[in-house]
Design a protein around this motif. Structure first.
Motif, mmCIF file in Angstrom:
data_model
loop_
_atom_site.group_PDB
_atom_site.id
_atom_site.type_symbol
_atom_site.label_atom_id
_atom_site.label_comp_id
_atom_site.label_asym_id
_atom_site.label_seq_id
_atom_site.Cartn_x
_atom_site.Cartn_y
_atom_site.Cartn_z
ATOM 1 N N LEU A 201 37.790 8.258 -20.582
ATOM 2 C CA LEU A 201 38.708 9.032 -21.413
ATOM 3 C C LEU A 201 38.200 10.467 -21.472
ATOM 4 N N ILE A 202 39.095 11.414 -21.157
ATOM 5 C CA ILE A 202 38.752 12.838 -21.230
ATOM 6 C C ILE A 202 39.669 13.498 -22.247
ATOM 7 N N VAL A 203 39.068 14.107 -23.260
ATOM 8 C CA VAL A 203 39.807 14.787 -24.322
ATOM 9 C C VAL A 203 39.404 16.254 -24.328
ATOM 10 N N GLU A 204 40.394 17.131 -24.329
ATOM 11 C CA GLU A 204 40.151 18.560 -24.534
ATOM 12 C C GLU A 204 40.886 18.980 -25.797
ATOM 13 N N THR A 205 40.192 19.710 -26.665
ATOM 14 C CA THR A 205 40.775 20.087 -27.956
ATOM 15 C C THR A 205 40.022 21.294 -28.500
ATOM 16 N N PRO A 206 40.613 22.068 -29.406
ATOM 17 C CA PRO A 206 39.872 23.183 -30.003
ATOM 18 C C PRO A 206 38.602 22.710 -30.703
ATOM 19 N N ASN A 207 37.573 23.541 -30.611
ATOM 20 C CA ASN A 207 36.281 23.244 -31.218
ATOM 21 C C ASN A 207 36.050 24.199 -32.380
ATOM 22 N N THR A 208 35.778 23.664 -33.550
ATOM 23 C CA THR A 208 35.641 24.500 -34.744
ATOM 24 C C THR A 208 34.240 25.080 -34.912
ATOM 25 N N LYS A 209 33.343 24.825 -33.966
ATOM 26 C CA LYS A 209 31.977 25.333 -34.072
ATOM 27 C C LYS A 209 31.738 26.346 -32.953
ATOM 28 N N SER A 210 32.252 27.572 -33.152
ATOM 29 C CA SER A 210 32.116 28.608 -32.136
ATOM 30 C C SER A 210 32.157 29.984 -32.787
ATOM 31 N N ASN A 253 31.448 19.100 -22.795
ATOM 32 C CA ASN A 253 31.451 20.343 -22.043
ATOM 33 C C ASN A 253 32.241 21.391 -22.815
ATOM 34 N N PHE A 254 31.889 22.655 -22.603
ATOM 35 C CA PHE A 254 32.598 23.733 -23.271
ATOM 36 C C PHE A 254 33.331 24.572 -22.231
ATOM 37 N N LEU A 255 34.620 24.768 -22.459
ATOM 38 C CA LEU A 255 35.507 25.415 -21.509
ATOM 39 C C LEU A 255 35.987 26.753 -22.070
ATOM 40 N N SER A 309 35.198 27.709 -28.101
ATOM 41 C CA SER A 309 36.131 27.043 -29.015
ATOM 42 C C SER A 309 37.109 26.139 -28.269
ATOM 43 N N ASN A 310 36.731 25.716 -27.065
ATOM 44 C CA ASN A 310 37.496 24.703 -26.323
ATOM 45 C C ASN A 310 36.497 23.660 -25.840
ATOM 46 N N ILE A 311 36.565 22.469 -26.410
ATOM 47 C CA ILE A 311 35.573 21.436 -26.099
ATOM 48 C C ILE A 311 36.207 20.312 -25.291
ATOM 49 N N GLN A 312 35.436 19.795 -24.358
ATOM 50 C CA GLN A 312 35.869 18.641 -23.555
ATOM 51 C C GLN A 312 34.905 17.484 -23.803
ATOM 52 N N MET A 313 35.456 16.349 -24.202
ATOM 53 C CA MET A 313 34.667 15.133 -24.379
ATOM 54 C C MET A 313 34.985 14.173 -23.246
#
Length: 325
Positions: A201-210, A253-255, A309-313
Protein backbone atom coordinates in the motif's frame (compact mmCIF):
# COMPACT_ATOMS: atom_id res chain seq x y z
CA UNK A 1 -21.51 39.51 -3.50
CA UNK A 2 -22.01 37.94 -0.08
CA UNK A 3 -22.01 34.16 -0.29
CA UNK A 4 -24.27 31.96 1.77
CA UNK A 5 -22.85 30.36 4.90
CA UNK A 6 -22.23 26.65 4.47
CA UNK A 7 -23.99 24.03 6.55
CA UNK A 8 -21.39 22.76 9.02
CA UNK A 9 -21.34 19.88 11.48
CA UNK A 10 -19.13 19.14 14.51
CA UNK A 11 -17.00 16.00 14.14
CA UNK A 12 -14.59 13.79 16.06
CA UNK A 13 -11.02 12.92 15.12
CA UNK A 14 -10.78 10.79 11.99
CA UNK A 15 -7.77 8.87 13.31
CA UNK A 16 -8.65 7.94 16.91
CA UNK A 17 -12.33 9.02 17.14
CA UNK A 18 -11.45 11.22 20.12
CA UNK A 19 -13.25 14.46 20.90
CA UNK A 20 -10.58 16.28 22.89
CA UNK A 21 -9.05 19.05 20.81
CA UNK A 22 -7.57 22.52 20.85
CA UNK A 23 -7.75 25.17 18.15
CA UNK A 24 -4.74 25.00 15.85
CA UNK A 25 -5.51 27.38 12.97
CA UNK A 26 -8.24 29.37 11.25
CA UNK A 27 -8.64 30.24 7.61
CA UNK A 28 -10.89 30.75 4.61
CA UNK A 29 -11.25 29.25 1.16
CA UNK A 30 -8.55 31.42 -0.39
CA UNK A 31 -8.31 29.26 -3.53
CA UNK A 32 -11.88 29.07 -4.82
CA UNK A 33 -13.71 31.51 -2.54
CA UNK A 34 -16.70 29.16 -2.28
CA UNK A 35 -17.98 30.80 0.91
CA UNK A 36 -17.24 33.63 3.31
CA UNK A 37 -16.99 31.25 6.28
CA UNK A 38 -13.95 31.23 8.54
CA UNK A 39 -13.06 27.59 9.21
CA UNK A 40 -11.34 26.13 12.24
CA UNK A 41 -8.63 23.48 12.16
CA UNK A 42 -8.14 21.69 15.46
CA UNK A 43 -5.48 19.38 16.88
CA UNK A 44 -6.55 16.14 18.52
CA UNK A 45 -5.15 16.02 22.05
CA UNK A 46 -5.10 12.20 22.01
CA UNK A 47 -3.26 11.41 18.74
CA UNK A 48 -2.09 14.72 17.25
CA UNK A 49 -4.21 14.55 14.09
CA UNK A 50 -5.26 17.89 12.62
CA UNK A 51 -8.80 18.09 11.31
CA UNK A 52 -11.44 20.55 10.17
CA UNK A 53 -14.01 21.00 12.93
CA UNK A 54 -16.77 21.83 12.32
CA UNK A 55 -16.70 20.91 8.65
CA UNK A 56 -19.13 21.15 5.72
CA UNK A 57 -21.89 18.55 5.57
CA UNK A 58 -21.97 16.13 2.64
CA UNK A 59 -24.75 18.20 1.10
CA UNK A 60 -22.18 20.97 0.57
CA UNK A 61 -19.70 18.89 -1.45
CA UNK A 62 -20.90 20.32 -4.77
CA UNK A 63 -20.25 23.81 -3.35
CA UNK A 64 -16.78 23.28 -1.94
CA UNK A 65 -15.74 21.34 -5.07
CA UNK A 66 -16.91 23.85 -7.71
CA UNK A 67 -16.98 23.16 -11.47
CA UNK A 68 -13.66 24.99 -11.92
CA UNK A 69 -11.88 22.78 -9.34
CA UNK A 70 -8.48 21.95 -10.82
CA UNK A 71 -8.92 18.15 -10.68
CA UNK A 72 -12.01 18.49 -12.91
CA UNK A 73 -10.15 20.65 -15.43
CA UNK A 74 -6.66 19.15 -15.25
CA UNK A 75 -5.65 19.76 -18.87
CA UNK A 76 -6.93 23.34 -18.79
CA UNK A 77 -5.89 24.43 -15.29
CA UNK A 78 -2.27 23.29 -15.53
CA UNK A 79 0.42 24.72 -17.79
CA UNK A 80 1.03 22.38 -20.78
CA UNK A 81 4.77 22.30 -20.06
CA UNK A 82 4.06 21.34 -16.45
CA UNK A 83 1.74 18.59 -17.67
CA UNK A 84 4.47 17.11 -19.86
CA UNK A 85 6.94 17.26 -16.98
CA UNK A 86 4.43 15.59 -14.68
CA UNK A 87 3.78 12.83 -17.22
CA UNK A 88 7.49 12.03 -17.25
CA UNK A 89 7.73 12.16 -13.45
CA UNK A 90 4.66 9.93 -13.11
CA UNK A 91 6.31 7.24 -15.23
CA UNK A 92 9.38 7.41 -13.00
CA UNK A 93 7.14 7.15 -9.95
CA UNK A 94 5.32 4.07 -11.27
CA UNK A 95 8.61 2.31 -11.98
CA UNK A 96 9.64 3.04 -8.39
CA UNK A 97 6.40 1.46 -7.17
CA UNK A 98 7.18 -1.71 -9.09
CA UNK A 99 10.53 -2.01 -7.33
CA UNK A 100 8.65 -2.84 -4.12
CA UNK A 101 6.96 -5.84 -5.77
CA UNK A 102 8.01 -9.36 -6.65
CA UNK A 103 5.93 -9.38 -9.85
CA UNK A 104 6.17 -7.04 -12.85
CA UNK A 105 2.46 -7.59 -13.59
CA UNK A 106 0.64 -6.73 -10.35
CA UNK A 107 -3.07 -6.60 -9.79
CA UNK A 108 -3.33 -2.87 -9.18
CA UNK A 109 -5.93 -0.60 -7.57
CA UNK A 110 -5.84 3.19 -7.74
CA UNK A 111 -8.25 4.77 -5.24
CA UNK A 112 -9.12 8.25 -6.51
CA UNK A 113 -7.83 7.37 -9.96
CA UNK A 114 -9.01 10.53 -11.75
CA UNK A 115 -8.66 10.02 -15.49
CA UNK A 116 -6.80 6.75 -14.96
CA UNK A 117 -3.35 8.00 -15.92
CA UNK A 118 -1.57 5.55 -13.61
CA UNK A 119 -3.63 2.66 -14.98
CA UNK A 120 -2.57 3.69 -18.46
CA UNK A 121 1.09 3.98 -17.50
CA UNK A 122 1.10 0.50 -15.98
CA UNK A 123 -0.57 -0.88 -19.10
CA UNK A 124 2.16 0.75 -21.20
CA UNK A 125 4.67 -1.06 -18.98
CA UNK A 126 3.09 -4.42 -19.79
CA UNK A 127 0.40 -4.95 -17.15
CA UNK A 128 -2.79 -6.37 -18.75
CA UNK A 129 -5.87 -4.13 -18.58
CA UNK A 130 -7.72 -6.91 -16.76
CA UNK A 131 -5.31 -6.46 -13.82
CA UNK A 132 -5.93 -2.71 -13.52
CA UNK A 133 -8.70 -1.22 -11.32
CA UNK A 134 -9.72 2.34 -10.53
CA UNK A 135 -12.16 3.90 -8.05
CA UNK A 136 -13.34 7.49 -8.54
CA UNK A 137 -16.18 9.82 -7.56
CA UNK A 138 -16.92 10.74 -11.17
CA UNK A 139 -19.41 8.79 -13.31
CA UNK A 140 -17.93 10.27 -16.47
CA UNK A 141 -14.36 9.21 -15.66
CA UNK A 142 -15.43 5.69 -14.66
CA UNK A 143 -17.46 5.18 -17.82
CA UNK A 144 -14.46 6.26 -19.89
CA UNK A 145 -12.16 3.86 -18.02
CA UNK A 146 -14.56 1.02 -18.68
CA UNK A 147 -14.75 1.98 -22.35
CA UNK A 148 -10.93 1.83 -22.44
CA UNK A 149 -10.99 -1.73 -21.08
CA UNK A 150 -10.07 -1.08 -17.44
CA UNK A 151 -12.07 -1.99 -14.32
CA UNK A 152 -13.81 1.14 -13.03
CA UNK A 153 -15.93 1.65 -9.91
CA UNK A 154 -17.86 4.77 -8.99
CA UNK A 155 -18.08 5.81 -5.33
CA UNK A 156 -16.10 5.78 -2.10
CA UNK A 157 -13.83 2.81 -1.51
CA UNK A 158 -15.86 1.96 1.62
CA UNK A 159 -18.99 1.71 -0.55
CA UNK A 160 -17.54 -0.35 -3.41
CA UNK A 161 -15.24 -2.58 -1.35
CA UNK A 162 -17.64 -5.54 -1.59
CA UNK A 163 -17.61 -5.29 -5.39
CA UNK A 164 -13.84 -5.70 -5.56
CA UNK A 165 -11.93 -8.98 -5.22
CA UNK A 166 -10.96 -9.28 -1.56
CA UNK A 167 -7.35 -9.87 -0.50
CA UNK A 168 -6.19 -9.90 -4.12
CA UNK A 169 -4.34 -6.67 -4.93
CA UNK A 170 -0.55 -6.68 -5.11
CA UNK A 171 -0.39 -2.89 -5.18
CA UNK A 172 -2.86 -0.24 -3.98
CA UNK A 173 -2.14 3.48 -4.22
CA UNK A 174 -3.93 6.35 -2.50
CA UNK A 175 -2.51 9.62 -3.79
CA UNK A 176 -3.60 12.92 -2.23
CA UNK A 177 -6.96 11.40 -1.24
CA UNK A 178 -6.77 10.43 2.44
CA UNK A 179 -6.86 14.06 3.56
CA UNK A 180 -10.20 14.58 1.77
CA UNK A 181 -12.14 11.74 3.43
CA UNK A 182 -14.29 11.93 6.53
CA UNK A 183 -12.91 8.80 8.19
CA UNK A 184 -9.29 7.86 7.35
CA UNK A 185 -9.42 4.91 9.74
CA UNK A 186 -12.39 3.36 7.93
CA UNK A 187 -10.71 3.87 4.57
CA UNK A 188 -7.52 2.19 5.81
CA UNK A 189 -9.59 -0.77 7.03
CA UNK A 190 -11.06 -1.21 3.55
CA UNK A 191 -7.68 -0.98 1.84
CA UNK A 192 -6.09 -3.53 4.17
CA UNK A 193 -8.88 -6.02 3.39
CA UNK A 194 -8.31 -5.61 -0.34
CA UNK A 195 -4.52 -6.11 -0.17
CA UNK A 196 -3.20 -9.58 -0.90
CA UNK A 197 -0.71 -11.05 1.60
CA UNK A 198 2.64 -9.61 0.58
CA UNK A 199 0.84 -6.69 -1.09
CA UNK A 200 2.01 -3.09 -0.94
CA UNK A 201 0.00 0.00 0.00
CA UNK A 202 1.38 3.40 -1.03
CA UNK A 203 -0.19 6.52 0.46
CA UNK A 204 0.75 10.09 -0.40
CA UNK A 205 -0.77 12.88 1.68
CA UNK A 206 0.14 16.30 3.13
CA UNK A 207 2.56 16.15 6.05
CA UNK A 208 1.93 18.50 8.97
CA UNK A 209 5.53 18.34 10.22
CA UNK A 210 7.44 20.61 7.84
CA UNK A 211 8.94 24.10 7.59
CA UNK A 212 6.19 25.63 5.48
CA UNK A 213 3.57 24.42 7.96
CA UNK A 214 5.40 26.23 10.77
CA UNK A 215 5.80 29.41 8.72
CA UNK A 216 2.17 29.63 7.62
CA UNK A 217 0.52 27.61 10.37
CA UNK A 218 -2.00 30.19 11.63
CA UNK A 219 -4.20 29.85 8.56
CA UNK A 220 -2.34 30.42 5.31
CA UNK A 221 -0.56 27.09 4.74
CA UNK A 222 -1.46 25.80 1.28
CA UNK A 223 -1.76 22.23 2.55
CA UNK A 224 -4.83 23.15 4.60
CA UNK A 225 -6.74 23.45 1.29
CA UNK A 226 -9.64 24.81 3.35
CA UNK A 227 -12.41 23.57 3.40
CA UNK A 228 -11.60 20.46 1.29
CA UNK A 229 -8.91 18.82 3.43
CA UNK A 230 -10.74 17.28 6.37
CA UNK A 231 -7.88 15.35 8.03
CA UNK A 232 -4.19 16.29 7.95
CA UNK A 233 -1.72 13.65 9.01
CA UNK A 234 1.91 13.05 9.86
CA UNK A 235 4.25 10.07 9.88
CA UNK A 236 3.06 9.23 13.41
CA UNK A 237 -0.66 9.24 12.60
CA UNK A 238 -0.11 7.40 9.30
CA UNK A 239 1.88 4.73 11.11
CA UNK A 240 -0.89 4.38 13.69
CA UNK A 241 -3.53 3.86 10.99
CA UNK A 242 -1.40 1.29 9.15
CA UNK A 243 -0.37 -0.66 12.26
CA UNK A 244 -3.96 -0.88 13.46
CA UNK A 245 -4.70 -2.87 10.29
CA UNK A 246 -1.70 -5.16 10.74
CA UNK A 247 0.37 -3.45 8.06
CA UNK A 248 4.14 -3.08 8.43
CA UNK A 249 5.79 0.20 7.46
CA UNK A 250 8.53 -0.32 4.88
CA UNK A 251 9.52 3.31 4.51
CA UNK A 252 8.47 6.93 4.71
CA UNK A 253 9.64 9.19 1.89
CA UNK A 254 9.34 12.94 1.50
CA UNK A 255 8.33 14.34 -1.88
CA UNK A 256 8.26 17.88 -3.33
CA UNK A 257 5.27 19.99 -2.28
CA UNK A 258 5.70 23.03 -4.51
CA UNK A 259 1.96 23.79 -4.63
CA UNK A 260 1.76 24.10 -0.84
CA UNK A 261 4.62 26.60 -0.75
CA UNK A 262 3.19 28.67 -3.60
CA UNK A 263 -0.38 28.63 -2.33
CA UNK A 264 0.84 29.63 1.14
CA UNK A 265 2.25 32.86 -0.30
CA UNK A 266 -0.87 33.31 -2.42
CA UNK A 267 -3.13 33.08 0.63
CA UNK A 268 -0.95 35.39 2.72
CA UNK A 269 -0.75 38.08 0.03
CA UNK A 270 -4.43 37.76 -0.83
CA UNK A 271 -5.61 38.15 2.77
CA UNK A 272 -3.00 40.42 4.32
CA UNK A 273 -2.11 42.69 1.39
CA UNK A 274 -5.46 42.46 -0.44
CA UNK A 275 -3.44 42.48 -3.67
CA UNK A 276 -5.31 40.17 -6.03
CA UNK A 277 -3.01 40.77 -8.99
CA UNK A 278 0.14 39.85 -7.09
CA UNK A 279 -1.60 36.96 -5.33
CA UNK A 280 -2.72 35.49 -8.66
CA UNK A 281 0.92 35.41 -9.78
CA UNK A 282 1.45 32.75 -7.09
CA UNK A 283 -0.31 30.06 -9.10
CA UNK A 284 1.29 26.59 -8.82
CA UNK A 285 -0.56 25.35 -11.90
CA UNK A 286 0.67 28.04 -14.27
CA UNK A 287 3.79 29.75 -12.86
CA UNK A 288 6.66 27.60 -14.13
CA UNK A 289 9.31 29.78 -12.47
CA UNK A 290 7.92 29.32 -8.97
CA UNK A 291 7.11 25.67 -9.64
CA UNK A 292 10.74 25.02 -10.61
CA UNK A 293 12.15 26.96 -7.66
CA UNK A 294 10.07 25.27 -4.97
CA UNK A 295 10.30 21.81 -6.52
CA UNK A 296 14.08 22.11 -6.53
CA UNK A 297 14.10 23.48 -3.00
CA UNK A 298 12.09 20.54 -1.66
CA UNK A 299 14.13 17.98 -3.61
CA UNK A 300 17.31 19.31 -2.01
CA UNK A 301 15.74 19.38 1.46
CA UNK A 302 14.50 15.81 1.12
CA UNK A 303 17.92 14.65 -0.11
CA UNK A 304 19.52 16.26 2.96
CA UNK A 305 17.15 14.38 5.26
CA UNK A 306 14.63 17.11 6.02
CA UNK A 307 10.90 16.47 5.87
CA UNK A 308 8.75 18.18 3.25
CA UNK A 309 5.01 18.75 3.49
CA UNK A 310 4.28 15.86 1.10
CA UNK A 311 4.81 12.46 2.70
CA UNK A 312 4.74 9.02 1.11
CA UNK A 313 4.12 5.92 3.22
CA UNK A 314 4.96 2.49 1.83
CA UNK A 315 3.36 -0.31 3.87
CA UNK A 316 3.37 -4.10 3.51
CA UNK A 317 0.64 -6.59 4.35
CA UNK A 318 2.59 -9.51 5.88
CA UNK A 319 1.88 -13.14 5.10
CA UNK A 320 0.01 -15.05 7.80
CA UNK A 321 2.36 -17.35 9.75
CA UNK A 322 0.81 -20.43 8.16
CA UNK A 323 1.66 -19.21 4.67
CA UNK A 324 5.30 -18.60 5.56
CA UNK A 325 5.86 -22.14 6.75
Amino acid sequence: MVKKALQLEPVCCGVCSGDQWREYAKGKDYEYNTSDDVFQIVECQLCGNLYLNPRPTKSELSTIYPPNYYAYNYNVAINPIAIRAKDWLDKVKVKQWLQHLSTPTPRFLDVGCGNGRYLKILHQLGVPRDYLYGVEMSDRQIEQLKADGFHGYYGRIEDVEDQLPAASFDLIVLLQVLEHVENPRQMMTSLAKLLAPGGILIVETPNTKSWDVKLFRRGYWGGYHIPRHWNLLSAATLKRLANEQGLDIKTFNFLPAHSFWIFSFHHWISDRWKNKTLANWFNPYQNLILLTIFTGFDLVRARLGFSTSNIQMVALKPYPPTEQE
